[in-house]
Design a protein around this motif. Structure first.
Motif, PDB file in Angstrom:
ATOM      1  N   TRP A  37      18.316  18.850 -16.783  1.00  0.00           N
ATOM      2  CA  TRP A  37      19.711  18.472 -16.645  1.00  0.00           C
ATOM      3  C   TRP A  37      20.095  18.708 -15.190  1.00  0.00           C
ATOM      4  O   TRP A  37      19.861  19.786 -14.645  1.00  0.00           O
ATOM      5  N   THR A  38      20.682  17.697 -14.536  1.00  0.00           N
ATOM      6  CA  THR A  38      21.009  17.813 -13.123  1.00  0.00           C
ATOM      7  C   THR A  38      22.451  17.387 -12.870  1.00  0.00           C
ATOM      8  O   THR A  38      23.046  16.632 -13.644  1.00  0.00           O
ATOM      9  N   GLY A  39      23.014  17.878 -11.776  1.00  0.00           N
ATOM     10  CA  GLY A  39      24.378  17.512 -11.410  1.00  0.00           C
ATOM     11  C   GLY A  39      24.854  18.346 -10.241  1.00  0.00           C
ATOM     12  O   GLY A  39      24.042  18.878  -9.469  1.00  0.00           O
ATOM     13  N   GLU A  40      26.175  18.482 -10.124  1.00  0.00           N
ATOM     14  CA  GLU A  40      26.769  19.224  -9.027  1.00  0.00           C
ATOM     15  C   GLU A  40      27.751  20.263  -9.568  1.00  0.00           C
ATOM     16  O   GLU A  40      28.300  20.116 -10.661  1.00  0.00           O
ATOM     17  N   LEU A  41      27.963  21.304  -8.754  1.00  0.00           N
ATOM     18  CA  LEU A  41      28.875  22.395  -9.104  1.00  0.00           C
ATOM     19  C   LEU A  41      29.710  22.727  -7.878  1.00  0.00           C
ATOM     20  O   LEU A  41      29.177  22.918  -6.782  1.00  0.00           O
ATOM     21  N   SER A  42      31.023  22.781  -8.046  1.00  0.00           N
ATOM     22  CA  SER A  42      31.921  23.224  -6.987  1.00  0.00           C
ATOM     23  C   SER A  42      32.116  24.731  -7.128  1.00  0.00           C
ATOM     24  O   SER A  42      32.391  25.217  -8.225  1.00  0.00           O
ATOM     25  N   VAL A  43      31.970  25.481  -6.025  1.00  0.00           N
ATOM     26  CA  VAL A  43      31.996  26.947  -6.122  1.00  0.00           C
ATOM     27  C   VAL A  43      32.748  27.543  -4.941  1.00  0.00           C
ATOM     28  O   VAL A  43      32.752  26.993  -3.838  1.00  0.00           O
ATOM     29  N   SER A  44      33.389  28.676  -5.188  1.00  0.00           N
ATOM     30  CA  SER A  44      34.116  29.372  -4.127  1.00  0.00           C
ATOM     31  C   SER A  44      33.161  29.787  -3.007  1.00  0.00           C
ATOM     32  O   SER A  44      31.980  30.029  -3.224  1.00  0.00           O
ATOM     33  N   GLY A  45      33.696  29.848  -1.794  1.00  0.00           N
ATOM     34  CA  GLY A  45      32.902  30.263  -0.644  1.00  0.00           C
ATOM     35  C   GLY A  45      32.140  29.140   0.026  1.00  0.00           C
ATOM     36  O   GLY A  45      31.545  29.340   1.083  1.00  0.00           O
ATOM     37  N   VAL A  46      32.133  27.948  -0.593  1.00  0.00           N
ATOM     38  CA  VAL A  46      31.390  26.805  -0.043  1.00  0.00           C
ATOM     39  C   VAL A  46      32.312  25.587  -0.054  1.00  0.00           C
ATOM     40  O   VAL A  46      32.987  25.327  -1.052  1.00  0.00           O
ATOM     41  N   GLY A  47      32.306  24.830   1.031  1.00  0.00           N
ATOM     42  CA  GLY A  47      33.237  23.720   1.176  1.00  0.00           C
ATOM     43  C   GLY A  47      32.810  22.409   0.551  1.00  0.00           C
ATOM     44  O   GLY A  47      33.525  21.419   0.666  1.00  0.00           O
ATOM     45  N   ARG A  48      31.651  22.372  -0.081  1.00  0.00           N
ATOM     46  CA  ARG A  48      31.187  21.126  -0.705  1.00  0.00           C
ATOM     47  C   ARG A  48      30.472  21.461  -2.010  1.00  0.00           C
ATOM     48  O   ARG A  48      29.999  22.588  -2.199  1.00  0.00           O
ATOM     49  N   PRO A  49      30.389  20.488  -2.937  1.00  0.00           N
ATOM     50  CA  PRO A  49      29.654  20.736  -4.180  1.00  0.00           C
ATOM     51  C   PRO A  49      28.170  20.963  -3.898  1.00  0.00           C
ATOM     52  O   PRO A  49      27.605  20.410  -2.953  1.00  0.00           O
ATOM     53  N   LEU A  50      27.547  21.786  -4.733  1.00  0.00           N
ATOM     54  CA  LEU A  50      26.127  22.082  -4.618  1.00  0.00           C
ATOM     55  C   LEU A  50      25.376  21.478  -5.797  1.00  0.00           C
ATOM     56  O   LEU A  50      25.879  21.446  -6.918  1.00  0.00           O
ATOM     57  N   ARG A  51      24.173  21.035  -5.559  1.00  0.00           N
ATOM     58  CA  ARG A  51      23.351  20.477  -6.624  1.00  0.00           C
ATOM     59  C   ARG A  51      22.775  21.602  -7.495  1.00  0.00           C
ATOM     60  O   ARG A  51      22.384  22.647  -6.972  1.00  0.00           O
ATOM     61  N   VAL A  52      22.742  21.371  -8.782  1.00  0.00           N
ATOM     62  CA  VAL A  52      22.161  22.332  -9.718  1.00  0.00           C
ATOM     63  C   VAL A  52      21.200  21.592 -10.649  1.00  0.00           C
ATOM     64  O   VAL A  52      21.306  20.380 -10.852  1.00  0.00           O
ATOM     65  N   ARG A  53      20.272  22.355 -11.224  1.00  0.00           N
ATOM     66  CA  ARG A  53      19.255  21.782 -12.107  1.00  0.00           C
ATOM     67  C   ARG A  53      18.903  22.820 -13.160  1.00  0.00           C
ATOM     68  O   ARG A  53      18.714  24.000 -12.841  1.00  0.00           O
ATOM     69  N   ALA A  54      18.833  22.409 -14.414  1.00  0.00           N
ATOM     70  CA  ALA A  54      18.492  23.313 -15.511  1.00  0.00           C
ATOM     71  C   ALA A  54      17.396  22.675 -16.358  1.00  0.00           C
ATOM     72  O   ALA A  54      17.536  21.538 -16.818  1.00  0.00           O
ATOM     73  N   VAL A  55      16.307  23.414 -16.547  1.00  0.00           N
ATOM     74  CA  VAL A  55      15.177  22.930 -17.342  1.00  0.00           C
ATOM     75  C   VAL A  55      15.058  23.818 -18.578  1.00  0.00           C
ATOM     76  O   VAL A  55      14.843  25.028 -18.457  1.00  0.00           O
ATOM     77  N   PRO A  56      15.227  23.269 -19.788  1.00  0.00           N
ATOM     78  CA  PRO A  56      15.188  24.099 -20.990  1.00  0.00           C
ATOM     79  C   PRO A  56      13.787  24.608 -21.283  1.00  0.00           C
ATOM     80  O   PRO A  56      12.789  23.914 -21.063  1.00  0.00           O
ATOM     81  N   GLY A  57      13.729  25.842 -21.807  1.00  0.00           N
ATOM     82  CA  GLY A  57      12.483  26.437 -22.270  1.00  0.00           C
ATOM     83  C   GLY A  57      12.648  26.949 -23.679  1.00  0.00           C
ATOM     84  O   GLY A  57      13.706  26.780 -24.304  1.00  0.00           O
ATOM     85  N   GLU A  58      11.637  27.601 -24.207  1.00  0.00           N
ATOM     86  CA  GLU A  58      11.700  28.097 -25.582  1.00  0.00           C
ATOM     87  C   GLU A  58      12.741  29.195 -25.739  1.00  0.00           C
ATOM     88  O   GLU A  58      13.443  29.263 -26.739  1.00  0.00           O
ATOM     89  N   VAL A  59      12.829  30.095 -24.746  1.00  0.00           N
ATOM     90  CA  VAL A  59      13.773  31.216 -24.824  1.00  0.00           C
ATOM     91  C   VAL A  59      14.799  31.156 -23.698  1.00  0.00           C
ATOM     92  O   VAL A  59      15.991  31.347 -23.920  1.00  0.00           O
ATOM     93  N   THR A  60      14.339  30.900 -22.481  1.00  0.00           N
ATOM     94  CA  THR A  60      15.223  30.880 -21.321  1.00  0.00           C
ATOM     95  C   THR A  60      15.244  29.485 -20.700  1.00  0.00           C
ATOM     96  O   THR A  60      14.417  28.631 -21.015  1.00  0.00           O
ATOM     97  N   TRP A  61      16.208  29.280 -19.832  1.00  0.00           N
ATOM     98  CA  TRP A  61      16.280  28.068 -19.019  1.00  0.00           C
ATOM     99  C   TRP A  61      15.817  28.432 -17.610  1.00  0.00           C
ATOM    100  O   TRP A  61      16.125  29.521 -17.107  1.00  0.00           O
ATOM    101  N   GLU A  62      15.071  27.521 -16.961  1.00  0.00           N
ATOM    102  CA  GLU A  62      14.804  27.693 -15.535  1.00  0.00           C
ATOM    103  C   GLU A  62      15.904  26.957 -14.787  1.00  0.00           C
ATOM    104  O   GLU A  62      16.022  25.731 -14.887  1.00  0.00           O
TER     105      GLU A  62
END
Length: 215
Positions: A37-62
């Motif tokens: 799963w990919t996309g962007e996240l707007s976060v405090s301390g940074v003036g532009r959105p950042l790219r994020v990526r989540a890969v599902p696993g059996e117990v945890t996500w990377e």
């Protein structure tokens, strides 16, 4: 994009990775791209959105988050033997070789003395002691946030891990991968690449949902 705000208005890479895991589980703000799963996240301390990526696993996500960098000549500065000053958006890190500079028994007093000594007066300042480790390096990060007047010996620090990677990797060819052992006993991966848009950095590692509720 989804918005994430830290209590002191600072930036936190691990909070962004955690947010990416929640976004992926809730199906909010991210798009499916193969197994990830990919996309962007707007976060405090940074003036532009950042790219994020989540890969599902059996117990945890990377979970991965793009880390903001400053494109200036003084972003990484050698200020003494085993002492590096790394400036990142939202936080300044002082990296200290623990074999030359001992970790203080009183982290609040010790890091305050270091901030005064080197004139570190940003919105957030980290003092990160690093030492060799089998797979890379180990760190002890202590972060001070001005607006909350708080000093915390972190169990894990994404921006501190990036700062140490930038400090140890200066002058090396890219891409550069590094595994950084945290005080929690877990690792955070750092990946620094040079692409068409310049140098880009990511941190990554497992994220597990341990509690869920509503507010």
């Amino acid at each position: 994009p989804v918005r994430l705000d830290m209590m002191g208005g600072e930036f936190c890479g691990n909070a962004c990775r955690s947010a990416a895991a929640v976004m992926a589980r809730e199906g909010v703000g991210l798009l499916r791209e193969g197994a990830a799963w990919t996309g962007e996240l707007s976060v405090s301390g940074v003036g532009r959105p950042l790219r994020v990526r989540a890969v599902p696993g059996e117990v945890t996500w990377e979970c991965w988050v793009e880390m903001p960098l400053l494109d200036t000549d003084d972003a990484v500065v050698n200020i003494g033997p085993g002492l590096g000053l790394i400036r990142l958006p939202g936080i300044i890190h002082l990296c200290l070789d623990e074999t030359r500079h001992s970790f203080p028994a009183d982290v609040v007093r010790g890091t305050a003395q270091l901030r005064r000594r080197f004139g570190l007066d940003g919105e957030a300042v980290g003092c990160v002691w690093y030492s060799p480790h089998v797979a890379g390096c180990a760190i002890k990060p202590v972060v001070w946030v001005r607006s909350t007047a708080s000093t915390c010996f972190e169990t894990g620090c994404g921006s501190g891990s990036l700062a140490v990677a930038l400090w140890l990797g200066r002058g090396q060819d890219l891409p550069m991968p590094l595994r950084v052992l945290q005080p929690s006993g877990r690792e955070i991966g750092v990946r620094i690449d040079r692409g068409a848009q310049g140098v880009q950095a990511w941190i990554f590692g497992p994220a597990a949902l341990v509690a869920r509720g509503e507010a």
